[in-house]
Scaffold this motif. Structure first.
Motif, PDB file in Angstrom:
ATOM      1  N   LYS A 238       0.828  -1.210   0.000  1.00  0.00           N
ATOM      2  CA  LYS A 238       0.000   0.000   0.000  1.00  0.00           C
ATOM      3  C   LYS A 238       0.867   1.266   0.000  1.00  0.00           C
ATOM      4  CE  LYS A 238      -3.660  -2.521   2.361  1.00  0.00           C
ATOM      5  NZ  LYS A 238      -4.505  -2.721   3.539  1.00  0.00           N
ATOM      6  N   GLU A 240       2.207   4.768  -0.796  1.00  0.00           N
ATOM      7  CA  GLU A 240       1.493   5.986  -1.227  1.00  0.00           C
ATOM      8  C   GLU A 240       1.963   6.497  -2.584  1.00  0.00           C
ATOM      9  OE1 GLU A 240       1.640   9.042   1.755  1.00  0.00           O
ATOM     10  OE2 GLU A 240       0.041   8.112   2.934  1.00  0.00           O
ATOM     11  N   ASN A 241       0.991   7.043  -3.328  1.00  0.00           N
ATOM     12  CA  ASN A 241       1.240   7.685  -4.625  1.00  0.00           C
ATOM     13  C   ASN A 241       1.912   6.754  -5.636  1.00  0.00           C
ATOM     14  OD1 ASN A 241       0.174  10.084  -3.560  1.00  0.00           O
ATOM     15  ND2 ASN A 241       2.154  10.600  -2.667  1.00  0.00           N
ATOM     16  N   PRO A 258      -2.991   4.429  -3.228  1.00  0.00           N
ATOM     17  CA  PRO A 258      -3.348   5.353  -2.148  1.00  0.00           C
ATOM     18  C   PRO A 258      -2.753   6.730  -2.456  1.00  0.00           C
ATOM     19  CG  PRO A 258      -1.938   3.538  -1.370  1.00  0.00           C
ATOM     20  CD  PRO A 258      -1.835   3.612  -2.858  1.00  0.00           C
ATOM     21  N   ASN A 260      -1.935  10.464  -1.815  1.00  0.00           N
ATOM     22  CA  ASN A 260      -1.781  11.440  -0.737  1.00  0.00           C
ATOM     23  C   ASN A 260      -0.879  12.546  -1.253  1.00  0.00           C
ATOM     24  OD1 ASN A 260      -1.830  12.773   1.669  1.00  0.00           O
ATOM     25  ND2 ASN A 260      -0.380  11.424   2.694  1.00  0.00           N
ATOM     26  N   THR A 313      -6.431  13.426  -1.707  1.00  0.00           N
ATOM     27  CA  THR A 313      -6.296  12.405  -0.661  1.00  0.00           C
ATOM     28  C   THR A 313      -7.410  11.406  -0.914  1.00  0.00           C
ATOM     29  OG1 THR A 313      -5.516  14.125   0.849  1.00  0.00           O
ATOM     30  CG2 THR A 313      -6.143  12.009   1.825  1.00  0.00           C
ATOM     31  N   THR A 315      -8.348   6.927  -1.947  1.00  0.00           N
ATOM     32  CA  THR A 315      -7.960   5.545  -2.197  1.00  0.00           C
ATOM     33  C   THR A 315      -8.551   5.148  -3.536  1.00  0.00           C
ATOM     34  OG1 THR A 315      -8.025   5.096   0.172  1.00  0.00           O
ATOM     35  CG2 THR A 315      -8.021   3.199  -1.287  1.00  0.00           C
TER      36      THR A 315
END
Length: 322
Positions: A238, A240-241, A258, A260, A313, A315
């Motif tokens: 998972k 981020e980005n 995800p 962010n 922000t 998912t």
């Protein structure tokens, strides 16, 4: 005339189901017509359930018309070469207020032979799960057609099936032939082949207002079923980005993204990309225009739109055909 490239969102096709509820409205903001709305078909070319563009240049246009007009530009060169003007996937949200029927889907060969349809390989992403809710998927131990029929007849089929507690973020990948049911109290994002072929095996002895049960397909399911145990739950990273691979199969690739902050996306043009927003809000910027999306939105990015950025922000599930 050249295509105007922009991310396409479609009017949801809402389906009433005996097991449906109201979470598609309360959780995802869908304008549901009944208190038993079980499914929102977000992106579909199934007969009599063809998605229509919600906004922009092509507002009101059925997806099938756009695919006839601009097949390669929307589907991508590789997907167009394989599927012609057919859209090969179906995207849905499901709200199970009650248990769905125990069921199985045929493979491509059987579905073609019996129904002139694709088979139905599918993937579930659990968006919300009430405490104690369950997923029924596969057999506990290797079974057989005879055991399956005996247990079905004695109403003890559930005894030989694998049950797992459902939690938000869980992913299940169901190859054709896997016996399964979504349990009560779960909202799911579903990605599947374009097919509406389901063999319903057991429906908990439910009846409608007229005392009538739904049709069962016990015999058809016999040779469609995989009686071995299956490993359906998918673990995934998972970061981020980044696009974290969750499922990579011949029918589709699904990544977990995800978001962010900000990420740039660069594509080859081989395939369309679909984003399902399961949480939060984000914007997509392409060709100096900005488009805003939120939880419950499913977006089709045409294959020819090869460079864009995502900010927010949120998912996201990111789906394409590799």
């Amino acid at each position: 005339m050249s295509i105007k490239l922009y991310p396409l969102v479609f009017e949801p096709i809402l389906q009433d189901r005996i097991w449906g509820g109201t979470k598609l409205k309360t959780d995802l903001g869908k304008n549901i017509p009944t208190q038993t709305t079980g499914e929102s078909w977000e992106l579909s070319t199934v007969n009599n359930n063809v998605s229509v563009v919600k906004a922009g240049e092509y507002q009101g246009k059925p997806l099938t018309d756009l695919l006839e007009q601009y097949p390669a530009e929307i589907l991508g060169d590789k997907v167009h070469a394989q599927f012609g003007t057919q859209f090969p996937l179906l995207f849905k949200f499901l709200d199970a207020r009650e248990d769905l029927s125990i069921q199985v889907h045929p493979n491509d060969e059987l579905a073609k032979q019996r129904h002139n349809s694709f088979g139905k390989t599918e993937m579930w992403y659990v968006m919300q799960a009430d405490k104690g809710s369950r997923i029924i998927v596969g057999f506990k131990e290797k079974s057989s057609p005879q055991e399956y029929l005996d247990k079905l007849e004695s109403k003890n089929l559930i005894d030989i099936l694998n049950q797992e507690e459902a939690k938000k973020g869980d992913v299940y990948f169901l190859e054709t032939g896997t016996i399964h049911a979504i349990g009560a109290g779960i909202v799911i994002a579903e990605i599947q082949q374009t097919s509406d072929i389901t063999y319903r095996i057991y429906d908990w002895d439910r009846v409608d207002a007229n005392g009538k049960g739904r049709e069962l397909h016990v015999e058809q399911a016999l040779d469609a079923m995989n009686y071995n145990t299956t490993d359906t739950k998918k673990e995934y990273t998972k970061d981020e980005n980044k696009s974290n691979t969750v499922v990579d199969c011949p029918y589709f690739t699904t990544n977990f993204l995800p978001l962010n902050g900000y990420t740039d996306i660069s594509k080859s043009g081989d395939s369309f990309t679909v984003y399902i927003c399961t949480e939060g809000e984000y914007t997509l910027e392409a060709n100096n225009e900005t488009y805003a999306f939120k939880k419950g939105d499913t977006v089709l990015v045409p294959a020819d739109l090869t460079a864009y950025s995502l900010t927010g922000t949120a998912t996201l599930l990111e789906i394409y055909i590799s």
